[in-house]
Design an enzyme around this catalytic site. Structure first.
Site, PDB file in Angstrom:
ATOM      1  N   ARG A   1       0.823  -1.122  -0.092  1.00 54.22           N
ATOM      2  CA  ARG A   1       0.106  -0.068   0.110  1.00 54.22           C
ATOM      3  C   ARG A   1       0.954   1.176   0.097  1.00 54.22           C
ATOM      4  NH1 ARG A   1       2.153   2.172   4.168  1.00 54.22           N
ATOM      5  NH2 ARG A   1       0.751   3.592   4.445  1.00 54.22           N
TER       6      ARG A   1
ATOM      7  N   ASP B   1      -1.993  13.106  -0.337  1.00 58.12           N
ATOM      8  CA  ASP B   1      -2.594  12.483  -1.634  1.00 58.12           C
ATOM      9  C   ASP B   1      -2.497  13.193  -2.582  1.00 58.12           C
ATOM     10  OD1 ASP B   1      -3.246  11.156   1.038  1.00 58.12           O
ATOM     11  OD2 ASP B   1      -3.463   9.484  -0.387  1.00 58.12           O
TER      12      ASP B   1
ATOM     13  N   ASN C   1      -4.963  15.305   2.455  1.00 54.64           N
ATOM     14  CA  ASN C   1      -4.255  14.187   3.216  1.00 54.64           C
ATOM     15  C   ASN C   1      -5.011  13.347   4.132  1.00 54.64           C
ATOM     16  OD1 ASN C   1      -1.700  12.595   3.812  1.00 54.64           O
ATOM     17  ND2 ASN C   1      -1.678  13.693   5.720  1.00 54.64           N
ATOM     18  N   LYS C   2      -4.568  12.405   4.681  1.00 53.63           N
ATOM     19  CA  LYS C   2      -5.392  11.462   5.671  1.00 53.63           C
ATOM     20  C   LYS C   2      -6.440  12.178   6.610  1.00 53.63           C
ATOM     21  CE  LYS C   2      -5.287   8.153   5.136  1.00 53.63           C
ATOM     22  NZ  LYS C   2      -4.872   6.971   4.771  1.00 53.63           N
TER      23      LYS C   2
END
Lengths: 366, 366
Positions: free
Chosen positions: B58, B245, B255-256
């Protein structure tokens, strides 16, 4: 509030109608929630001390009520001053930092000791009941004042309230503090929906808040603690209501770790942010919460270990952190609370009304 | 980076010295971390598709490398155009939203198809190796530029960096993006310590970031996602570095989930907040991340189910949410990412240097 369609408090004496003296007290075992609804009967002071220590009862107001009933149970064995003082000491030692525990014991003791030993049993049970009823009345008042704020902003579509941790009826005798306005709004027929922060590390949101809202029938959605800011950015949160462990005279709010992050996001997105507390939670001796409140650092295991239902339905614990001797050790830090500065707080909802932080002192002057 | 004192990448061909063509590829099974360090040998395209689907590999850059090696493995069975196109389609379908996957496949295919079938095997293995080596070089450059920022603020005492999620070497071929500056600083002898956000709901911080930092010997402490704001208020964080991302042309950072909350807290406490990304992560087609990026809503189970070591050391899953038919259902929302507006971002660390959000466009003009 409701559990399986029946009305419950978190603690009650097992008592005949029209009697004051009970032989035992019942509590809901909160360590088993949300996986099991288990009622425990407590018939001895030492059992009550154990329930407080193991957090089968938790939440500041509920701990106070439990301590009061602990004294009442002690009177069933002996009403001699020395024995009652020993009981009081045991209760106070059961969770040293719980202010309400000390408060409840210190309220009970002078009342009992002023009476003849023969009158102490009935007085103890009566005063424990008074403490419970006053907590309930206070929380209902918080609910009414909070409801007025919600009604004021309600636009006859889903009204989304975000909450953090558990400041619900499970933390009190009934109604809760942060959740009291939510229950009041739901019961008044308003279409409220609650975003429930999971509230790591102890997960009181995912376990207790979600459970109690679900049992009472209030629509709710659990989210990770990370998600609230995103929801606020996208107009999905209309109001934030949290409880508090301590509010300073200036309106700084000390509450469960992570509250400050939600307050920042609410402020950044112009969403009202409220703390709901009974007025005794306001500490008039301090102004600057950030520098004057010492934050408890709790146990490693709360972060490392998660509790839940295994595949067979039994409650299990798992450790989520790396282990193994070759690597540099993974440390854990676990500050339990944080302080939200008053500049981020829209208002403090109390039983005496709703106050902007800068007007909080007016409660004291009333 | 180091695992058990040995140097590893996240993916490598099993190959004789001085050869280009391998018969298999090895990967680290990331679904078993941090509890087990398990290497899997992949010798067939379909196995690589499975590794990508099940997230045994991942992280955007690593998925790209895995896809490239997937094509290389496919050439061992057939170099016919039709078969290679089928392989490419299988890989692209394995995680439809992973941009790097598509990018890697689309880089490999024209190179191979331009050659005689007989030359395609060697070319495929060579190009997959190139993709890996370029990722490593890019991340090393991010590390160097990030190190310069850290050195600039370093005061010869512990320098505390907070990170969110896993943008470490496990998400890339080696070195990582957000963690590249941290490894560079540690390897240069600076006294860095990392606050590792647990990163609910998937816990990539507690599982992957803590594990890889520990293996490489970098001091670190896991905290719940709720704790970072409190640490920043108390001067315990000197810098925040996260991955991303997607970064918009205006410097908004996607992002997360939860990154936005940390950026707000960093801003509120005047702590520099950086995103570290390879420049292809910058999406020049969009400016306003908050309104133009659609956020993926992921699975209920990620919030409800926690994975960890049980009492016997085996990996188990537990469900932390209420169950039971009587109550109102507990819903779950699980937005996977959030957008941090450029106004909260100090700089973007890329392989081409460090840029303030408003100067990001200058990369493109170089």
């Amino acid at each position: 509030m409701l559990v399986n369609q029946q009305s419950f408090r978190t603690i009650w004496p097992n008592i005949a109608v029209d009697k004051v003296i009970a032989t035992s007290v019942s509590i809901i075992d909160q360590t088993q929630l949300p996986h099991q609804f288990k009622i425990i009967t407590v018939d001895h002071l030492d059992s009550m001390v154990k329930c407080i220590k193991t957090m089968q009862v938790r939440g500041a107001p509920l701990i106070g009520a439990a301590a009061a009933y602990g004294i009442a149970l002690a009177t069933l064995k002996s009403t001699v001053q020395q024995d009652l003082e020993l009981a009081a000491a045991k209760l106070i030692a059961s969770r040293p930092t719980a202010v309400n525990l000390q408060w409840a014991v210190q309220r009970m003791m002078p009342i009992l000791l002023a009476l003849n030993p023969a009158d102490r049993i009935e007085a103890a049970w009566q005063e424990a009941a008074n403490i419970c009823n006053e907590d309930v009345a206070q929380n209902q008042a918080i609910g009414r004042h909070g409801l007025a704020i919600i009604q004021n902003q309600y636009q006859h579509k889903t009204f989304n309230i975000l909450t953090h941790c558990n400041a619900g009826w499970l933390a009190t005798v009934d109604y809760g503090t942060a959740l009291a306005p939510i229950y009041a709004a739901h019961d008044a027929g308003l279409n409220v929906h609650v975003w429930v922060d999971e509230t790591r590390p102890r997960n009181q949101g995912a376990s207790l808040t979600a459970w109690e809202l679900g049992q009472h029938g209030v629509p709710h959605t659990v989210i990770s603690d990370n998600a609230g800011g995103h929801l606020m950015q996208h107009g999905q949160v209309d109001m934030v209501i949290v409880g508090a462990d301590r509010v300073t005279a200036a309106g700084d709010v000390c509450n469960k770790i992570g509250t400050y992050l939600k307050a920042l996001a609410a402020f950044d997105n112009q969403i009202p942010f409220y703390a709901a507390v009974p007025s005794p939670t306001i500490d008039w001796t301090i102004e600057d919460g950030l520098h004057e409140i010492e934050i408890e650092e709790r146990n490693y295991d709360e972060v490392a270990i998660m509790r839940g239902r295994g595949a067979d339905g039994n409650v299990l614990e798992v450790n989520i952190l790396p282990s193994g001797p070759q690597a540099a050790a993974t440390g854990v830090a676990n500050p339990a609370f944080d302080v939200t500065p008053a500049r981020l707080v829209t208002g403090i909802i109390t039983e005496a009304g709703v106050f902007q932080p800068e007007h909080l002192m007016s409660i004291r002057h009333n």
